[in-house]
Write an enzyme that holds these catalytic residues in place. Sequence first.
Site, short mmCIF file in Angstrom:
data_model
loop_
_atom_site.label_atom_id
_atom_site.label_comp_id
_atom_site.label_asym_id
_atom_site.label_seq_id
_atom_site.Cartn_x
_atom_site.Cartn_y
_atom_site.Cartn_z
N GLU A 215 -31.61 10.75 -10.94
CA GLU A 215 -30.43 11.39 -10.35
C GLU A 215 -29.61 11.99 -11.49
O GLU A 215 -29.33 11.30 -12.48
CB GLU A 215 -29.58 10.35 -9.60
CG GLU A 215 -28.36 10.94 -8.93
CD GLU A 215 -27.48 9.89 -8.27
OE1 GLU A 215 -26.59 10.26 -7.50
OE2 GLU A 215 -27.68 8.69 -8.55
N ARG A 435 -37.84 -4.14 -13.49
CA ARG A 435 -36.73 -3.45 -14.12
C ARG A 435 -36.55 -3.99 -15.54
O ARG A 435 -36.73 -5.18 -15.79
CB ARG A 435 -35.45 -3.69 -13.30
CG ARG A 435 -34.18 -3.14 -13.93
CD ARG A 435 -32.98 -3.57 -13.12
NE ARG A 435 -31.75 -3.33 -13.87
CZ ARG A 435 -30.74 -2.58 -13.43
NH1 ARG A 435 -30.83 -1.99 -12.27
NH2 ARG A 435 -29.65 -2.42 -14.17
N LYS A 445 -25.15 3.41 -14.56
CA LYS A 445 -24.65 4.70 -15.05
C LYS A 445 -23.15 4.85 -14.80
O LYS A 445 -22.46 5.48 -15.59
CB LYS A 445 -25.42 5.84 -14.39
CG LYS A 445 -26.76 6.10 -15.04
CD LYS A 445 -27.36 7.42 -14.62
CE LYS A 445 -27.95 7.35 -13.26
NZ LYS A 445 -28.71 8.57 -12.91
#
Length: 608
Positions: A215, A435, A445
């Site tokens: 993203e 992860r 983020k």
Amino acid sequence: MKGGILKLSFPADTPPLPVIVALSLSSSPPVTIDSSSASSTVPTLVFSDGRKLSGTWVLLRYVGRLIPGLYGRDAFESSQIDEWVDYSPVFSSGSEFEKACSLVDNYLQGATFLVGHSLSIADLAIWSALLTGSGGPRWESLRKSNKYLNLVRWFNSILLDYAQPLNNVVATYTATLVNSKDQGRADANDNKGKPEVDLPGAAQVGKVRLRFAPEPSGYLHIGHAKAALLNKYFAERYHGEVIVRFDDTNPAKEKTEYVDNILKDIATLGIKYEKVTYTSDYFPDLMDMAEKLLREGKAYVDYTPKEQRKKEKWDGIDSKCRNHSVEENLNLWMEMIAGTEDGLKCCVRGKFNMQDPNKAMRDPVYYRSIPMSHDRVKDKYKIYPTYDFACPFVDSVEGITHALRSSEYRDRKPQYYKVLEDMGMPRVEIYEFSRLNLVYTLLSKRKLEWFAEKFGGWDDPRLPTVQGMVRRGLKIEALIQFILEQGASKNLNLMEWDKLWSINKKMIDPVCPRHTAVVEERRVLLTLTNGPDEPFVRIIAKHKKFEGAGEKATTFTKSIWIEEADASVISVNEEVTLMDWGNAIVKEITKDEDGRVTALSGVLNLQG
């Protein structure tokens, strides 16, 4: 375990391995195992009411029916499973063993499991047969060869995905001990720095297509780097390709600056991609698909207030809008597209099951109203698709064969497949990896953006961004090795930064130029009374063992700055070494009223 099973008994020399494995995969209370019963000539399940079932394959089918999915999803899959279970005894025939291996190897060329898309008792029957009977040592030898690549891939994948129960069973009931850790160490010699498992269903070289889909709401950090590099690794391994796709479905977070710097970071990581696409390229198609689902009754428009909608989802309560007619849904859909006052209160939701134990399956939101300008399409739309709706659609449209996702999205995996099923689009395989978590490190983020604003940029060396780490001195080769050594394991790990910097040091230490500096604050002056009256300069190597580092000019004088920490541990008449010069003897130490060293005096002793 359902059915009131009291115990499983069998002769000690012929354990029914597939039955024991199937029982070990159950989440129900464990069944008593009795391998010492002299009365049992065949494997037998004894029930609490006195009833019994006997025979390995009878028991395997019975246990398979008790565990959801293990005996197929429908009658056809169950019949396919029966075929494989009936075939498995062929592996116990010495003359037929390799012929059977060849048959299964060819079958697995385009498949991850023997039947359907998940583990079944067919897999357990063949997997167990390879370890017992005429298999045993022969199979272990074949595993180390390159003869049956698809069969070995399938065998190892099952062993790794169900490592704990399988290793416990194998170690207890067979002479051929297969331990994933030991196997991992053996494989590490040949595959060091590579993911530890194959990509499921990626048997055909040149047919794999992957995507890295960040993203554009920030710079890439070390967690994104793991995802990107795993995509790169699998694409190279299977001679496939990688697409970079920007998931730009939320105009509130995205900036062109982030797109540009993500592409810069991808280049820094050495990732070669086929092309760059944007989810926003597919906005018209996504809107058509949403309308199609509304017409088919597979989605509905919900105007329930957001907080109430969240509560109903949590409690498993159907929305009052769930039973709208198609006409009502389409009218509200047009209100959403127009961005009217009523339309802004609405969202489109998939019609799944609001009572599903997996909350990700409780009517997920497909479209929501965001009356903001988009970085690429500007003010064209008042509504935008969610990631959960857009991602499976675009993956399928772009011909992605495998979508790599971190295991935090595990609950959304069935949702992903359900969305594709309702859309009537080709299936995309999801492969999960753990992860990357690092001690004392934030990888959100949103939180990193706050620090970036405080520190003056995303490339600050204190941040775990790719640009920040490079600026701090990290070699990209070290980052790649660090990530690939973890592989594509699904096991969650909390990593230490020390390991990454240790790898980095090994890479730079043999070639890094050496320079000397002293922190200005609290430095201490050492005066050499017999030092040179006039300073002189010598040209010396920047690295004593690497000529390629070049040379540097070093000034020698009677006044030398040293670190206070070094000065504080020196005593009178102690002989110390001055780097690139020789020894000196400290004759006098001056301290302030607090006892801190403020000055040193001594004489050169170059013969020392």
